[in-house]
Design a protein around this motif. Sequence first.
Motif, mmCIF file in Angstrom:
data_model
loop_
_atom_site.group_PDB
_atom_site.id
_atom_site.type_symbol
_atom_site.label_atom_id
_atom_site.label_comp_id
_atom_site.label_asym_id
_atom_site.label_seq_id
_atom_site.Cartn_x
_atom_site.Cartn_y
_atom_site.Cartn_z
ATOM 1 N N ARG A 123 4.721 10.349 -6.863
ATOM 2 C CA ARG A 123 5.659 10.748 -7.914
ATOM 3 C C ARG A 123 4.955 10.930 -9.256
ATOM 4 N N LEU A 124 3.948 10.086 -9.492
ATOM 5 C CA LEU A 124 3.290 10.087 -10.802
ATOM 6 C C LEU A 124 2.606 11.421 -11.096
ATOM 7 N N GLU A 125 1.923 11.980 -10.093
ATOM 8 C CA GLU A 125 1.132 13.194 -10.354
ATOM 9 C C GLU A 125 2.015 14.352 -10.840
ATOM 10 N N PRO A 126 3.091 14.732 -10.115
ATOM 11 C CA PRO A 126 3.911 15.838 -10.642
ATOM 12 C C PRO A 126 4.596 15.499 -11.969
ATOM 13 N N HIS A 177 11.476 4.737 -8.052
ATOM 14 C CA HIS A 177 10.754 3.868 -7.113
ATOM 15 C C HIS A 177 9.267 3.750 -7.442
ATOM 16 N N ILE A 178 8.808 4.459 -8.455
ATOM 17 C CA ILE A 178 7.456 4.182 -8.961
ATOM 18 C C ILE A 178 7.345 2.694 -9.317
ATOM 19 N N ALA A 179 8.452 2.123 -9.817
ATOM 20 C CA ALA A 179 8.448 0.701 -10.208
ATOM 21 C C ALA A 179 8.138 -0.208 -9.025
ATOM 22 N N ASP A 180 8.481 0.218 -7.808
ATOM 23 C CA ASP A 180 8.180 -0.608 -6.629
ATOM 24 C C ASP A 180 6.672 -0.671 -6.357
ATOM 25 N N GLY A 181 5.954 0.339 -6.813
ATOM 26 C CA GLY A 181 4.501 0.330 -6.645
ATOM 27 C C GLY A 181 3.798 -0.290 -7.831
ATOM 28 N N SER A 182 4.360 -0.074 -9.023
ATOM 29 C CA SER A 182 3.765 -0.624 -10.241
ATOM 30 C C SER A 182 4.794 -0.599 -11.357
ATOM 31 N N GLU A 188 0.836 -1.209 0.000
ATOM 32 C CA GLU A 188 0.000 0.000 0.000
ATOM 33 C C GLU A 188 0.871 1.260 0.000
ATOM 34 N N ALA A 189 1.919 1.256 0.821
ATOM 35 C CA ALA A 189 2.792 2.429 0.892
ATOM 36 C C ALA A 189 3.562 2.604 -0.416
ATOM 37 N N ARG A 190 3.972 1.498 -1.016
ATOM 38 C CA ARG A 190 4.708 1.608 -2.291
ATOM 39 C C ARG A 190 3.818 2.163 -3.391
ATOM 40 N N PHE A 191 2.573 1.727 -3.397
ATOM 41 C CA PHE A 191 1.671 2.241 -4.422
ATOM 42 C C PHE A 191 1.358 3.718 -4.162
ATOM 43 N N ALA A 192 1.133 4.067 -2.898
ATOM 44 C CA ALA A 192 0.879 5.469 -2.550
ATOM 45 C C ALA A 192 2.070 6.342 -2.950
ATOM 46 N N ALA A 193 3.285 5.839 -2.689
ATOM 47 C CA ALA A 193 4.483 6.606 -3.045
ATOM 48 C C ALA A 193 4.616 6.730 -4.560
ATOM 49 N N GLU A 217 13.337 25.204 -15.687
ATOM 50 C CA GLU A 217 13.589 26.318 -14.764
ATOM 51 C C GLU A 217 14.605 25.946 -13.694
ATOM 52 N N ASN A 218 14.594 24.667 -13.292
ATOM 53 C CA ASN A 218 15.442 24.242 -12.184
ATOM 54 C C ASN A 218 16.637 23.410 -12.641
ATOM 55 N N GLY A 219 16.862 23.386 -13.968
ATOM 56 C CA GLY A 219 18.045 22.693 -14.481
ATOM 57 C C GLY A 219 18.031 21.189 -14.262
ATOM 58 N N ILE A 220 16.851 20.590 -14.333
ATOM 59 C CA ILE A 220 16.716 19.152 -14.094
ATOM 60 C C ILE A 220 16.766 18.416 -15.432
ATOM 61 N N GLY A 221 17.749 17.512 -15.570
ATOM 62 C CA GLY A 221 17.868 16.722 -16.794
ATOM 63 C C GLY A 221 17.140 15.399 -16.691
ATOM 64 N N LYS A 222 17.073 14.720 -17.822
ATOM 65 C CA LYS A 222 16.318 13.462 -17.899
ATOM 66 C C LYS A 222 16.825 12.414 -16.906
ATOM 67 N N GLU A 223 18.156 12.315 -16.773
ATOM 68 C CA GLU A 223 18.679 11.257 -15.898
ATOM 69 C C GLU A 223 18.297 11.501 -14.433
ATOM 70 N N ARG A 224 18.250 12.777 -14.017
ATOM 71 C CA ARG A 224 17.827 13.066 -12.639
ATOM 72 C C ARG A 224 16.350 12.735 -12.446
ATOM 73 N N VAL A 225 15.554 13.007 -13.481
ATOM 74 C CA VAL A 225 14.123 12.682 -13.369
ATOM 75 C C VAL A 225 13.948 11.169 -13.249
ATOM 76 N N LEU A 226 14.672 10.441 -14.065
ATOM 77 C CA LEU A 226 14.569 8.971 -13.996
ATOM 78 C C LEU A 226 15.006 8.461 -12.621
#
Lengths: 201, 201
Positions: A142-145, A173-178, A133-138, A159-168
Amino acid sequence: VTASLGAVERLARQLEFVVEADRLKHVLRRTSLFDGSRKENDVEHSWSLALMALVLAEHSPVPLDLHRVIGMVLIHDLPEIDAGDTFLYAQERGQETAAETAGANRIFSLLPDDLAAELLGLWHEFEERKTPEARFAAALDRLEPLLQNLHNGGVVWRENGIGKERVLAANAHIADGSAFLWEQIKAWIDQAQSQGLFAPD
Amino acid sequence: VTASLGAVERLARQLEFVVEADRLKHVLRRTSLFDGSRKENDVEHSWSLALMALVLAEHSPVPLDLHRVIGMVLIHDLPEIDAGDTFLYAQERGQETAAETAGANRIFSLLPDDLAAELLGLWHEFEERKTPEARFAAALDRLEPLLQNLHNGGVVWRENGIGKERVLAANAHIADGSAFLWEQIKAWIDQAQSQGLFAPD
């Protein structure tokens, strides 16, 4: 002590908690609504996660106690009334936990003891990410933003200088929920990169 | 037809629903936040009801399926994306139901058929107030703005010329969800009258 409270006294403490919790409507996040018109607040975010839990639960690999998932996402940000919102990609993220724990203890303690223990337990369960339940909630958290940023052209990322690898890395841990949801998201992230939505890594 | 959809197609429809539902964050209510700083929107209201369900369920005279209560309060205002918010004390309240039903049909139909039927069923259950869960959910839906108005000095009541007897009449069905809560509220309303929070009847 509060175990012996009468119904009137219990109600007074429950409503004190509800009024205090209302302050979460003032905690703004970095991420914008899906239509990009303004930033969203923690309460709006929490409602979206609860709605997502209602319609996305089938993508969990194991059956879930959905009531507990929804309880977790409804209350998971309450300590931010004291600790403030932490941007997922902020360097100091690890340091915020003490303030959040203190906030959780203060805010849930407004309730009668039994309810305080129940909600504090839910909050710790969410933070520890050990149960399905906690993994899916977590994963939803992450999924919504991620979806909002993909919808809004990645403004927050660039705006915040975030590249693809940092996003990944920050969302893996989305994978731990689904695992299914994470596979879909990775495909969308690849598409987004080809559209220039990320800062350089 | 959608019963035969694969997981990828189901996810696409589920997320289309989530994005559309996000528009509820733009539907403003008449009632202000507990601190009176601004009006609240339907999503913030819905989250507050869900939080109240988590901590107030004991005041129901019968045990509740709390998951269904929370599902109802999370989705109960979604049709207002199309129909707009209706002030509880508006004369034309009875006429809004057709628009709300049409809105419910449109919005929930974005989902795969099985989920659409489930959420539309929850929405009708809430509207009909025949089950203990729906009666308790409806009680919370009245309780939150009442408490906000009591906290905010009754500004909305006096601005709109609402007297004590109209407040009592419009909120009396709280007793169907919890006679205990209604008894407490009536006492607070009596106090509020002595403090001049209501318009003359």
